[in-house]
Write an enzyme that holds these catalytic residues in place. Structure first.
Site, short mmCIF file in Angstrom:
data_model
loop_
_atom_site.label_atom_id
_atom_site.label_comp_id
_atom_site.label_asym_id
_atom_site.label_seq_id
_atom_site.Cartn_x
_atom_site.Cartn_y
_atom_site.Cartn_z
N ASP A 153 0.81 -1.22 0.00
CA ASP A 153 0.00 0.00 0.00
C ASP A 153 0.84 1.27 0.00
OD1 ASP A 153 -2.21 -1.62 0.11
OD2 ASP A 153 -2.52 -1.39 2.26
N GLU A 154 2.16 1.12 -0.01
CA GLU A 154 3.02 2.29 0.00
C GLU A 154 3.86 2.34 -1.28
OE1 GLU A 154 4.59 3.43 3.93
OE2 GLU A 154 3.46 1.74 4.75
N MET A 155 5.15 2.09 -1.21
CA MET A 155 5.95 2.18 -2.44
C MET A 155 5.85 0.92 -3.29
SD MET A 155 9.06 4.36 -0.73
CE MET A 155 9.92 4.83 -2.23
#
Length: 345
Positions: A153-155
């Protein structure tokens, strides 16, 4: 360090605090020699017990070289190490002087455009905390830096090797890693990447007027801010929000006396599986809290006065009036970074 959660029904030191507070409010006034402020004789002692000025360096920074910090700075702003090359650390932790190391969103969108379930904490002064992340799952900034790179859900990078491969293809990074890690061997490794990012983050020391006050400059705070400080201690906020970061030094159940109205996130329980860790979170730092709305782990409270009202009720079983809340907000303004531009890239 001991990662056991502090989940007692009432802070154990509260009686001790009340005794100190009695001394504090009973103390007579006297004028400071330079005439800049009026102090209470008990104030300095009580304040020194709970607070310390922010050190000039974060823990672990002693061996950081200029080359390592510069590499970390580049990586902090590098979008090429996210899945679709659209996301960098700096996109959630803005250092432009207005956002104080956050993006001021309830939750942040990652490289895929998916929002996580927790509010992005500030990166300023983060290394002074005892643990990282809301659930305390990382012991330091190096371990913390590993998480976002590979989190879906981030990088959203798929593997450590994929991150390394992206950077190996860029000549500028090959030379930067060689300067930062001059010993023979592979310079561009995942371990070196997160070490460099952490080294840059350790430079983000952001002192405030409160630090000058703690060092003896009594005129650094206004009379209203000093009164707010006294209220902050008298109410009991200081039991969890203390030391250099004014928080970030322990784990605590969120909702000791009264539950938070969003119980969908079980906090540290999701890491440990222990029932005593249900709804336990790291106590956040309050430095720059006036600039880092919205609040709480889910970012669902947009107003600082409302956050203070809820915290007093949930954690201390106290219902604060508007004047008390306003006084505490006044003190918290003294925790704002004095020179936000110094943290710009």
């Amino acid at each position: 360090m001991n990662e056991q959660s502090s989940t007692t029904s009432k802070p154990k030191t509260f009686l001790f605090f009340l005794l100190l507070a009695g001394t504090f409010f009973a103390a007579p006034c006297h004028a400071v020699a330079d005439g800049r402020a009026t102090e209470y004789e008990g104030s300095a002692l009580t304040t020194r017990i709970y607070f310390k000025p922010l050190p000039e360096q974060m823990p672990g920074s002693q061996g950081d070289t200029p080359a390592l910090v510069e590499l970390g700075r580049k990586l902090f702003f590098e979008r090429g190490i996210s899945l679709n090359k659209t996301q960098a650390c700096s996109d959630c932790h803005l250092l432009d002087g207005r956002h104080a190391g956050t993006d001021n969103l309830p939750t942040s969108p990652g490289a895929r455009g998916i929002h996580g379930k927790r509010n992005t904490p500030t990166v300023l002064n983060a290394g002074f905390q005892i643990l990282q992340f809301w659930d305390g799952r990382a012991v330091d900034l190096v371990e913390q830096a590993r998480g976002p790179l590979l989190h879906p859900d981030e990088m959203a990078m798929r593997t450590e090797e994929e991150v390394v491969s992206r950077l190996q293809g860029i000549e500028d990074y090959r030379s930067s890693f060689a300067r930062a890690f001059p010993k023979p061997g592979d310079q561009i490794t995942f371990d070196h990447i997160v070490q460099a990012i952490a080294a840059f983050e350790r430079t983000l020391v952001a002192p405030a007027r409160f630090d000058r006050y703690l060092k003896g400059e009594t005129g650094a705070l206004s009379e209203a801010e000093k009164h707010g400080l006294r209220r902050f201690m008298e109410v009991g906020c200081v039991e969890c929000h203390s030391s250099h970061p004014v928080g970030g030094r322990l784990l605590q159940k969120f909702g000791i006396y009264h539950p938070y109205d969003n119980e969908s996130d079980a906090g540290r329980y999701e890491i440990t599986g222990r029932e005593e860790d249900r709804f336990v979170f790291k106590v956040p730092m309050l430095r720059n809290v006036t600039l880092t709305a919205p609040y709480f782990h889910d970012g669902k409270v947009s107003s600082l006065p409302e956050a203070i009202r809820r915290m007093a009720w949930m954690q201390l079983d106290r219902q604060l009036g508007p004047t008390e809340i306003e006084e505490i907000v006044g003190f918290l303004k003294a925790l704002e970074t004095e020179n936000p531009g110094s943290n710009r890239p």
